[in-house]
Design a protein around this motif. Structure first.
Motif, PDB file in Angstrom:
ATOM      1  N   ILE A   1       0.834  -1.200   0.000  1.00  0.00           N
ATOM      2  CA  ILE A   1       0.000   0.000   0.000  1.00  0.00           C
ATOM      3  C   ILE A   1       0.870   1.252   0.000  1.00  0.00           C
ATOM      4  O   ILE A   1       1.719   1.425   0.868  1.00  0.00           O
ATOM      5  CB  ILE A   1      -0.939   0.019   1.225  1.00  0.00           C
ATOM      6  N   GLU A   2       0.651   2.105  -0.967  1.00  0.00           N
ATOM      7  CA  GLU A   2       1.330   3.405  -1.002  1.00  0.00           C
ATOM      8  C   GLU A   2       0.499   4.377  -1.815  1.00  0.00           C
ATOM      9  O   GLU A   2      -0.464   4.000  -2.489  1.00  0.00           O
ATOM     10  CB  GLU A   2       2.743   3.275  -1.581  1.00  0.00           C
ATOM     11  N   GLY A   3       0.841   5.656  -1.713  1.00  0.00           N
ATOM     12  CA  GLY A   3       0.082   6.682  -2.408  1.00  0.00           C
ATOM     13  C   GLY A   3      -1.242   6.949  -1.711  1.00  0.00           C
ATOM     14  O   GLY A   3      -1.411   6.667  -0.526  1.00  0.00           O
ATOM     15  N   PRO A   4      -2.219   7.501  -2.429  1.00  0.00           N
ATOM     16  CA  PRO A   4      -3.498   7.851  -1.796  1.00  0.00           C
ATOM     17  C   PRO A   4      -4.289   6.619  -1.382  1.00  0.00           C
ATOM     18  O   PRO A   4      -4.330   5.621  -2.100  1.00  0.00           O
ATOM     19  CB  PRO A   4      -4.224   8.632  -2.890  1.00  0.00           C
ATOM     20  N   VAL A   5      -4.917   6.709  -0.203  1.00  0.00           N
ATOM     21  CA  VAL A   5      -5.786   5.654   0.310  1.00  0.00           C
ATOM     22  C   VAL A   5      -7.057   6.322   0.843  1.00  0.00           C
ATOM     23  O   VAL A   5      -6.988   7.161   1.751  1.00  0.00           O
ATOM     24  CB  VAL A   5      -5.110   4.847   1.442  1.00  0.00           C
ATOM     25  N   ASN A   6      -8.184   5.975   0.274  1.00  0.00           N
ATOM     26  CA  ASN A   6      -9.456   6.523   0.756  1.00  0.00           C
ATOM     27  C   ASN A   6      -9.855   5.835   2.055  1.00  0.00           C
ATOM     28  O   ASN A   6     -10.132   4.631   2.069  1.00  0.00           O
ATOM     29  CB  ASN A   6     -10.554   6.345  -0.291  1.00  0.00           C
ATOM     30  N   VAL A   7      -9.849   6.591   3.142  1.00  0.00           N
ATOM     31  CA  VAL A   7     -10.222   6.049   4.453  1.00  0.00           C
ATOM     32  C   VAL A   7     -11.693   6.364   4.670  1.00  0.00           C
ATOM     33  O   VAL A   7     -12.082   7.315   5.356  1.00  0.00           O
ATOM     34  CB  VAL A   7      -9.326   6.641   5.561  1.00  0.00           C
ATOM     35  N   THR A   8     -12.528   5.551   4.028  1.00  0.00           N
ATOM     36  CA  THR A   8     -13.978   5.692   4.105  1.00  0.00           C
ATOM     37  C   THR A   8     -14.590   4.303   4.150  1.00  0.00           C
ATOM     38  O   THR A   8     -14.003   3.342   3.655  1.00  0.00           O
ATOM     39  CB  THR A   8     -14.543   6.429   2.869  1.00  0.00           C
ATOM     40  N   ALA A   9     -15.771   4.186   4.732  1.00  0.00           N
ATOM     41  CA  ALA A   9     -16.507   2.920   4.700  1.00  0.00           C
ATOM     42  C   ALA A   9     -16.970   2.655   3.268  1.00  0.00           C
ATOM     43  O   ALA A   9     -17.127   3.590   2.479  1.00  0.00           O
ATOM     44  CB  ALA A   9     -17.687   2.980   5.653  1.00  0.00           C
ATOM     45  N   PRO A  10     -17.209   1.398   2.918  1.00  0.00           N
ATOM     46  CA  PRO A  10     -17.580   1.082   1.531  1.00  0.00           C
ATOM     47  C   PRO A  10     -19.014   1.423   1.162  1.00  0.00           C
ATOM     48  O   PRO A  10     -19.405   1.225   0.008  1.00  0.00           O
ATOM     49  CB  PRO A  10     -17.340  -0.430   1.445  1.00  0.00           C
TER      50      PRO A  10
END
Length: 300
Positions: free
Chosen positions: A220-229
């Motif tokens: 995992i690298e770069g942008p990661v959306n930390v949101t529920a699906p």
């Protein structure tokens, strides 16, 4: 593991610190007030962003840096002065962390920089993933882009870099939920604005787990959306709060009223974006809370 956190005394920072200490890691909090008494022998407060402070002398051997620092978006009406403080606080903290990491003889393996789904801009029709370009030109989108561009310079130090784009974080003692739930507790809750705006929410417990997952998942690298699906529209969010609290959902809050009260800052509530955590799903992260009602029943 030795973990350094900037913004460790805030809403997310406190939850992360508690989690890492429970996992028996060493936690170093970068703070302007390093005189605090640590309640745990594995917790240290390190002075930074002050004249003559040299935090790099205290965090040698750090494995992970996490940057959550910055003036709160909800800290007051967005005057020109306030907006300048919001941007500069994020850029200056990021630049200082880059300086600290560059000064260390042994570089950390990971840098996690807080960010926001505001990067994508606002829309009632589009769905955004990490692969989506930014279509936003508003203050939040421009702030996030500047912040992320600065954070990505960590890659020049050969440090794996993750940009955690937070959605609306739901927690008991902070974030958006307490103020949103209060009208319902007073029997005065209702749809805010049009109700069509999307809310890409996430439970605080998943925020902590996701950051921990990023630490231990090297792919995992770069942008990661930390949101529920399963994001919801604001009208559904309000109705669900009412259902969980056994309160009516009846008194609408008109857009113009919020705009008069909050000015430009009202866009946080009146506009939104439908964001999906595609990268986390691809990396087999298992959410604790995927359904809004379950999350609210845990918190309320």
């Amino acid at each position: 593991m030795k973990i350094v956190i900037a913004g460790g005394t805030g809403f997310v920072g406190k939850a992360l610190t508690k989690h890492f200490l429970t996992q028996k890691h060493y936690v170093y909090i970068l703070t302007r007030n390093a005189d605090k008494a640590a309640r745990d022998p594995k917790l240290k407060y390190v002075e930074w962003m002050q004249e003559n402070s040299q935090p790099e002398e205290h965090v040698e051997g750090a494995d992970v840096f996490i940057n959550l620092a910055g003036v709160s978006l909800n800290s007051g009406r967005w005057t020109d002065e306030r907006k300048k403080a919001i941007v500069e606080s994020r850029l200056s903290s990021t630049q200082e962390i880059l300086r600290i990491m560059a000064a260390l003889p042994e570089k950390p393996s990971l840098y996690v920089n807080a960010s926001a789904v505001g990067y994508y801009g606002t829309s009632t029709t589009e769905t955004f993933t990490e692969a989506s370009p930014s279509m936003g030109t508003d203050f939040l989108a421009e702030t996030v882009k500047k912040w992320e561009n600065e954070a990505l310079k960590a890659m020049e130090l050969n440090i794996r870099t993750v940009l955690t784009r937070f959605g609306v974080i739901l927690g008991k003692d902070g974030g958006a939920l307490p103020s949103t739930a209060l009208p319902y507790k007073l029997f005065a809750g209702g749809t805010v604005g049009s109700g069509e705006q999307w809310m890409s929410w996430v439970h605080l417990q998943d925020v902590v787990k996701i950051i921990d997952y990023c630490i231990h998942t090297e792919q995992i690298e770069g942008p990661v959306n930390v949101t529920a699906p399963n994001p919801v529209q604001m009208k559904e969010f309000g109705k669900t709060i009412g259902k969980v609290l056994n309160r009516p959902h009846w008194m609408p809050v008109p857009s113009f009223g919020l705009q008069l009260l909050m000015g430009e800052m009202s866009m946080i509530i009146l506009k939104g974006q439908r964001v999906l955590p595609e990268k986390l799903i691809q990396q087999n992260y298992i959410f604790t809370y995927t359904v809004l009602e379950d999350a609210l029943r845990d918190l309320l």
